[in-house]
Structure formats: C-alpha cells, structure tokens
Design an enzyme around this catalytic site. Structure first.
Site, PDB file in Angstrom:
ATOM      1  N   LYS A 164       0.804  -1.195   0.000  1.00 10.85           N
ATOM      2  CA  LYS A 164       0.000   0.000   0.000  1.00 10.85           C
ATOM      3  C   LYS A 164       0.848   1.261   0.000  1.00 10.85           C
ATOM      4  CE  LYS A 164      -2.242  -1.843   3.873  1.00 10.85           C
ATOM      5  NZ  LYS A 164      -2.354  -3.248   4.039  1.00 10.85           N
ATOM      6  N   GLY A 165       2.132   1.106   0.352  1.00 11.04           N
ATOM      7  CA  GLY A 165       2.996   2.257   0.610  1.00 11.04           C
ATOM      8  C   GLY A 165       3.109   3.260  -0.525  1.00 11.04           C
ATOM      9  N   GLU A 224       7.775   2.954  -6.072  1.00 10.17           N
ATOM     10  CA  GLU A 224       7.977   2.442  -4.712  1.00 10.17           C
ATOM     11  C   GLU A 224       7.947   3.577  -3.698  1.00 10.17           C
ATOM     12  OE1 GLU A 224       8.162  -0.233  -3.088  1.00 10.17           O
ATOM     13  OE2 GLU A 224       9.278  -1.829  -4.074  1.00 10.17           O
ATOM     14  N   ASP A 225       7.538   3.263  -2.473  1.00  6.43           N
ATOM     15  CA  ASP A 225       7.665   4.245  -1.399  1.00  6.43           C
ATOM     16  C   ASP A 225       9.131   4.387  -0.979  1.00  6.43           C
ATOM     17  OD1 ASP A 225       7.743   1.669  -0.285  1.00  6.43           O
ATOM     18  OD2 ASP A 225       6.369   2.104   1.351  1.00  6.43           O
ATOM     19  N   ASP A 241      14.987  -0.021   0.126  1.00 14.44           N
ATOM     20  CA  ASP A 241      15.816  -0.155   1.329  1.00 14.44           C
ATOM     21  C   ASP A 241      16.893  -1.206   1.056  1.00 14.44           C
ATOM     22  OD1 ASP A 241      16.486   0.279   4.040  1.00 14.44           O
ATOM     23  OD2 ASP A 241      15.247  -1.397   4.672  1.00 14.44           O
ATOM     24  N   PHE A 261      14.447   4.915  10.696  1.00 16.29           N
ATOM     25  CA  PHE A 261      13.085   4.520  10.334  1.00 16.29           C
ATOM     26  C   PHE A 261      12.229   5.767  10.108  1.00 16.29           C
ATOM     27  CE2 PHE A 261       8.788   2.966  11.007  1.00 16.29           C
ATOM     28  CZ  PHE A 261       8.803   1.799  10.259  1.00 16.29           C
ATOM     29  N   ASP A 276       4.482   3.441   6.650  1.00 17.43           N
ATOM     30  CA  ASP A 276       3.749   3.169   7.887  1.00 17.43           C
ATOM     31  C   ASP A 276       4.643   2.664   9.006  1.00 17.43           C
ATOM     32  OD1 ASP A 276       4.113   0.554   6.487  1.00 17.43           O
ATOM     33  OD2 ASP A 276       3.005  -0.204   8.223  1.00 17.43           O
ATOM     34  N   ARG A 335       0.535   6.537   7.456  1.00 17.70           N
ATOM     35  CA  ARG A 335       0.709   6.655   6.005  1.00 17.70           C
ATOM     36  C   ARG A 335       0.183   7.998   5.511  1.00 17.70           C
ATOM     37  NH1 ARG A 335       1.942   1.487   3.976  1.00 17.70           N
ATOM     38  NH2 ARG A 335       0.996  -0.255   5.074  1.00 17.70           N
TER      39      ARG A 335
HETATM   40  P1  IMP Z   1      13.254  -3.626   0.895  1.00 23.36           P
HETATM   41  O1  IMP Z   1      12.767  -4.888   0.269  1.00 23.36           O
HETATM   42  O2  IMP Z   1      14.177  -3.876   2.056  1.00 23.36           O
HETATM   43  O3  IMP Z   1      13.867  -2.625  -0.080  1.00 23.36           O
HETATM   44  O4  IMP Z   1      12.035  -2.993   1.697  1.00 23.36           O
HETATM   45  C1  IMP Z   1      11.074  -2.323   1.227  1.00 23.36           C
HETATM   46  C2  IMP Z   1       9.831  -2.260   2.092  1.00 23.36           C
HETATM   47  O5  IMP Z   1      10.082  -2.213   3.516  1.00 23.36           O
HETATM   48  C3  IMP Z   1       9.206  -0.942   1.746  1.00 23.36           C
HETATM   49  O6  IMP Z   1       8.386  -1.039   0.606  1.00 23.36           O
HETATM   50  C4  IMP Z   1       8.487  -0.562   3.014  1.00 23.36           C
HETATM   51  O7  IMP Z   1       7.185  -1.118   3.012  1.00 23.36           O
HETATM   52  C5  IMP Z   1       9.293  -1.199   4.134  1.00 23.36           C
HETATM   53  N1  IMP Z   1      10.179  -0.191   4.781  1.00 23.36           N
HETATM   54  C6  IMP Z   1      11.524  -0.107   4.687  1.00 23.36           C
HETATM   55  N2  IMP Z   1      12.007   0.921   5.406  1.00 23.36           N
HETATM   56  C7  IMP Z   1      10.939   1.518   5.988  1.00 23.36           C
HETATM   57  C8  IMP Z   1      10.801   2.681   6.863  1.00 23.36           C
HETATM   58  O8  IMP Z   1      11.751   3.378   7.246  1.00 23.36           O
HETATM   59  N3  IMP Z   1       9.523   2.987   7.240  1.00 23.36           N
HETATM   60  C9  IMP Z   1       8.432   2.271   6.845  1.00 23.36           C
HETATM   61  N4  IMP Z   1       8.524   1.197   6.024  1.00 23.36           N
HETATM   62  C10 IMP Z   1       9.772   0.811   5.599  1.00 23.36           C
HETATM   63 MG    MG Z   2       5.336  -1.337   5.196  1.00 24.74          MG
END
Ligand code: IMP
Ligand code: MG
Length: 176
Positions: free
Chosen positions: A44-45, A98-99, A102, A151, A158, A164
């Site tokens: 949903k992000g 993407e939101d 990471d 974070f 979220d 959000r």
């Molecule tokens: P990745 O697969 O590690 O790149 O993670 C991506 C997902 O982790 C994102 O789409 C977010 O939903 C969640 N996420 C990563 N960091 C944060 C943060 O700082 N706040 C909230 N959600 C996060």
């Molecule tokens: Mg999330």
C-alpha cells in the site's frame, strides 16, 4: 494531524515533498513523452506517492497496482505477489513506483518478475532511497530523496499500518 508518538523530527516537510515530486514528475514526462507509459504502484505504501506523481507528469499515463507480502524474519528476499496487475505490460514503458527502496530485495524481485512479461522498458522510481542498507543492487532511475539509516513514516510509509496519511516524512523511534 498531531505528531505521532515516538516522532523525532520532520525529515522533509509537506512543501519539500510536493516540490520534489513536481521536479521528478517533470523529468519523467520529458523522458517518456510520445511513449506508452504505465506507472505500477506497489500497495500500500506507494499509493500516496503514485497519485501525486501521476498528476505531476503532464503526458498521458496508465496506472496499475500490485500487492506483495514479504516475510521479514524468514530469510532475505522472500517476497510473494498477493494481488497481481489487472492488465498485461507487454510492449509498454513501465515505471515501478515504490515508497522506499531499502535492502532492494523487494524491488529486485519485482523487476525480475515484471521483466519476464515483455515490457518495452522497465525502470524504478522511488520516493525514498536508503541506499546505505542495500543488500542487492537495483537500478533506481528516479528518486525524490536519499535518506539516512533511520526509520521513517509518512507519505505512504507506515509503522504498524499507521501514519501513512502524514503529509510529511518524519524520523521515528519505534521504541519510544
Ligand atoms: P526492501 O525490500 O528492504 O527494499 O524494503 C522495502 C519495504 O520495507 C518498503 O516497501 C516498506 O514497506 C518497508 N520499509 C523499509 N524501510 C521503511 C521505513 O523506514 N519505514 C516504513 N517502512 C519501511
Ligand atoms: Mg510497510
């Protein structure tokens, strides 16, 4: 809205976020003018970012969404599509929205999956990039902001499904 408990500081204000999304939207319009652009949001992000971004792109775009589940704590890279796209992407220029990117594991998995469906082109556009935490390298074509290893919530991101709808991005300490 009141600041969430545990919130430490505003990282990017509502005005900064809006201005940066307009810049990135303009860059996307310039790059994709005359082409068949589709924005794919990851639920949903990415919903809040996608709607703002789409309105900042002054060429016709299609939008579609997919939802994934990731299994944190079950080893890296375990991602599954829970809701697939409504339409094919074959022959289209696709931007994955993407939101945050990471570790890159989610984006990497989605790029691989979507690439197998024969798009004309495929690239990533993210609101936030925390590249210091990358585990797998993914090409990020458009990013609004690079962020430190903290974070964050707001603008679609979220903590336990809350915050959000904040119009700004805030650093939050979930322990507090
Ligand atoms: P990745 O697969 O590690 O790149 O993670 C991506 C997902 O982790 C994102 O789409 C977010 O939903 C969640 N996420 C990563 N960091 C944060 C943060 O700082 N706040 C909230 N959600 C996060
Ligand atoms: Mg999330």
């Amino acid at each position: 809205m009141n600041a969430p408990p545990g919130m430490e500081r505003v990282l990017f204000s509502e005005e900064q976020v809006a201005a940066r999304i307009r810049e990135v939207g303009a860059a996307i319009a310039e790059k994709y003018r005359g082409r068949d652009l589709k924005l794919i949001g990851v639920l949903k992000g990415a919903v809040f970012f996608l709607t703002e971004l789409a309105r900042a792109i002054d060429i016709p775009v299609q939008i579609d969404f997919l939802a994934i589940s990731s299994f944190a704590g079950h080893g890296p890279g375990l991602v599954r599509i829970e809701k697939d796209l409504d339409e094919p992407i074959e022959g289209q220029d696709v931007l994955l929205i993407e939101d945050i990117v990471d570790t890159g594991l989610t984006a990497h998995y989605l790029l691989r999956t979507l690439a197998g469906r024969g798009p004309q082109s495929l690239a990533i556009c993210t609101l936030l990039d925390r590249s210091i935490r990358r585990i797998v390298q993914v090409p990020v074509e458009f990013r609004c902001f690079e962020i430190p290893d903290r974070f964050v919530v707001g603008c679609g991101l979220d903590f336990k499904q809350l915050y959000r709808n904040l119009r700004y991005i805030a650093v939050m300490n979930p322990e507090r």
